[in-house]
Design a protein around this motif. Structure first.
Motif, PDB file in Angstrom:
ATOM      1  N   LEU A  15       0.984  -1.125  -0.081  1.00 56.78           N
ATOM      2  CA  LEU A  15      -0.070   0.289   0.027  1.00 56.78           C
ATOM      3  C   LEU A  15       0.962   1.384  -0.089  1.00 56.78           C
ATOM      4  N   GLU A  16       0.552   2.143  -1.052  1.00 56.34           N
ATOM      5  CA  GLU A  16       1.241   3.518  -0.947  1.00 56.34           C
ATOM      6  C   GLU A  16       0.448   4.517  -0.871  1.00 56.34           C
ATOM      7  N   GLN A  17       0.699   5.450   0.081  1.00 53.32           N
ATOM      8  CA  GLN A  17      -0.219   6.461   0.331  1.00 53.32           C
ATOM      9  C   GLN A  17      -1.709   6.444   0.152  1.00 53.32           C
ATOM     10  N   VAL A  18      -2.438   5.178   0.874  1.00 51.32           N
ATOM     11  CA  VAL A  18      -3.521   4.879   0.547  1.00 51.32           C
ATOM     12  C   VAL A  18      -4.338   5.871   1.293  1.00 51.32           C
ATOM     13  N   THR A  19      -5.401   6.412   0.883  1.00 49.19           N
ATOM     14  CA  THR A  19      -6.330   7.312   1.524  1.00 49.19           C
ATOM     15  C   THR A  19      -7.892   6.854   1.316  1.00 49.19           C
ATOM     16  N   VAL A  20      -8.723   6.947   2.427  1.00 50.53           N
ATOM     17  CA  VAL A  20      -9.914   6.725   2.116  1.00 50.53           C
ATOM     18  C   VAL A  20     -10.914   7.691   2.681  1.00 50.53           C
ATOM     19  N   PHE A  76     -10.374   4.628  -2.962  1.00 48.52           N
ATOM     20  CA  PHE A  76      -9.069   5.201  -2.322  1.00 48.52           C
ATOM     21  C   PHE A  76      -8.354   5.937  -3.321  1.00 48.52           C
ATOM     22  N   SER A  77      -7.524   6.690  -2.750  1.00 52.23           N
ATOM     23  CA  SER A  77      -6.610   7.478  -3.620  1.00 52.23           C
ATOM     24  C   SER A  77      -5.373   6.666  -2.945  1.00 52.23           C
ATOM     25  N   ASN A 114      -2.930   8.299   4.150  1.00 56.31           N
ATOM     26  CA  ASN A 114      -1.803   7.961   3.742  1.00 56.31           C
ATOM     27  C   ASN A 114      -1.141   6.819   4.157  1.00 56.31           C
ATOM     28  N   ILE A 115      -1.691   5.666   3.967  1.00 55.80           N
ATOM     29  CA  ILE A 115      -1.185   4.460   4.792  1.00 55.80           C
ATOM     30  C   ILE A 115      -0.232   3.764   3.739  1.00 55.80           C
TER      31      ILE A 115
END
Length: 485
Positions: free
Chosen positions: A8-13, A57-58, A23-24
């Motif tokens: 996961l790179e910069q995962v935002t929900v 997600f982004s 930003n996970i």
């Protein structure tokens, strides 16, 4: 360079305007098995559902086993609670159905449910999983009558039949007794050797031996990710009751306590199709007493409580008295529920998730599953007081489906308490709560019992969760009761 299984790179929900994951960054390598911990509402379940493709997600999610557009097909989430459909394809069950023989007949059996997932290609593997998870003896059982431990094993079997590369388990130990938790730890250890990667959402005190790494979420932010050998569980946060003693007393006073004996059972026996669930129970709970009810999964606790809450029709075939009045002597179920505050895992499962937090709590004033009346100004103020007491102010008008499992449970606990019940029945009330909110709730129950003659029946698999005010004990084993009072 070490091979990457999932990254996961910069995962935002975001859900609505609220940022749930922020930003996970997380990398899982082949052979690793992870646990994710964090307080109620920290975003753990949203992370699981995002991996399974249920949230936009982004950022980026990469896997070694599939393309970015389809990787979620190889990730299976085992939910905290098992929702299923009956033989007419309906899923809108109500709590009392599990105690009605006709309704049980309308529910698929374990064998029928598994047949939806077994194919000629996976038949041999299915036989192995069914044996490993001890499902063979349950094949003819209706789904609606399974115990928590049996249900969890069925969920795992169904998940494994889908041949996941990553298996995510959301609080899998919730609702299991000591033996059930130990069995599940052993099963997970065996699954971890099959090439399936495990990701457990769990509490710091329930890390399976097979877990190699631990990540911690805090308000949607990944605070750390370390090998399990280096992980140190945080000290439990202490939450003080956010109201004064006088305010608490004003909103928790007992109404309708004009009785001497809350519960009396005389030689109560319950059986279904020749199988004894309760055997010769003699039990009396007087006004103002505080009882613990304990027993392993399947010992008969839910059936015992259903006779008290008015949800089991076999109450009429037994000698049972509630609030000094024998069942079947003309009282309605509403006469019983009016004096009773109740919460349980089953109520949580069958509750209306379209209701907002505010509506769910307010419905406790009228013993309905949903709010169908206009509140008075006084009732509305009382709802807001309970929302504040449970620290749900930011979620007041959010739908229950947008709350974490722990926040949902807090709302249903407030619903049980808001009408000042003379009899308070709390069945595994801290299920899904983090350590801090569990401690807060124990304080609340002790304070209520200190300020009023509330009669309490408290069920928990964890001795540490039982409030200090409890001084009488009923233990069930294979439907038979041992009483210490």
């Amino acid at each position: 360079m070490q091979e990457i299984l999932l990254q996961l790179e910069q995962v935002t929900v975001k859900l609505g305007a609220q940022k749930i994951l922020d930003n996970i960054d997380l990398t899982i390598h082949p052979g690793e098995h992870w646990a994710v911990t964090g307080q109620s509402g920290s975003g753990k379940t949203v992370l699981a559902h995002t991996l399974a493709g249920r949230h936009f997600f982004s950022g980026h999610i990469h896997t070694s086993f599939d393309a970015p557009e389809t990787f979620h097909h190889s990730i299976v989430v085992v939910e905290q609670q098992h929702r299923f459909k009956d033989l007419t394809n309906r899923s809108d069950f109500y709590y009392q159905q599990r105690f009605n023989s006709f309704d049980a007949e309308q529910t698929a059996t374990v064998a029928q449910e598994l047949s939806n997932y077994i194919t000629p290609a996976n038949e041999a593997a299915a036989a192995q999983w069914i044996s490993l998870l001890q499902i063979n003896s349950l094949m003819e059982e209706p789904l609606i009558q399974l115990s928590n431990g049996e249900n969890k094993r069925l969920q795992l079997t169904i998940a494994l039949l889908q041949e996941p590369r990553l298996l995510v388990l959301d609080n899998p130990f919730v609702g299991l007794d000591v033996d059930g938790r130990q069995i599940l730890h052993q099963i997970l250890g065996k699954i971890s050797t099959t090439g399936i990667t495990l990701l457990l959402i769990t509490t710091p005190d329930q890390l399976s031996p097979c877990i190699t790494h631990v990540a911690t979420l805090e308000k949607g932010v990944l605070m750390n990710a370390v090998p399990a050998a280096q992980y140190k569980a945080p000290e439990p946060e202490t939450i003080a009751l956010p109201v004064s003693s006088a305010t608490l007393q004003s909103i928790t006073g007992v109404a309708d306590a004009d009785f001497m004996t809350a519960i009396k059972m005389v030689d109560v026996t319950i059986q279904y199709e020749g199988k004894y669930i309760l055997q010769h129970i003699d039990w009396q709970v007087n006004r103002g007493e505080r009882w613990s009810v304990s027993g392993a999964n399947g010992a008969g606790k839910s059936t015992l409580l259903s006779l008290i809450t008015g949800d089991n029709p076999q109450a009429y075939a037994n000698e049972i008295y509630l609030f000094d009045r024998r069942r079947g002597s003309g009282e309605s179920i509403w006469d019983i529920k009016k004096k009773t505050g109740y919460v349980s895992p089953e109520m949580h499962l069958y509750f209306d998730y379209t209701a907002t937090c505010f509506q769910a709590i307010a419905s406790g004033l009228f013993d309905t599953i949903g709010l169908f009346r206009i509140l008075t100004a006084e009732q509305e103020a009382l709802v807001y007081q309970w929302i504040s007491l449970m620290q749900l102010d930011a979620k007041t008008h959010h739908g229950l489906s947008r709350l974490s499992a722990g926040e949902q449970r807090l709302a249903l606990l407030a619903r049980a308490l808001i009408k000042h019940p003379a009899l308070l029945i709390l069945d595994e009330p801290c299920q899904g709560l983090d350590a801090a909110h569990t401690q807060l709730f124990r304080q609340l129950v002790d304070a209520i019992c200190a300020h009023s003659p509330t009669t309490l029946v408290y069920v928990s698999h964890y001795r540490s969760e039982i409030p200090a005010c409890v001084d009488k004990f009923l233990h069930l084993e294979k439907g038979k009761a041992t009483i210490t009072a």
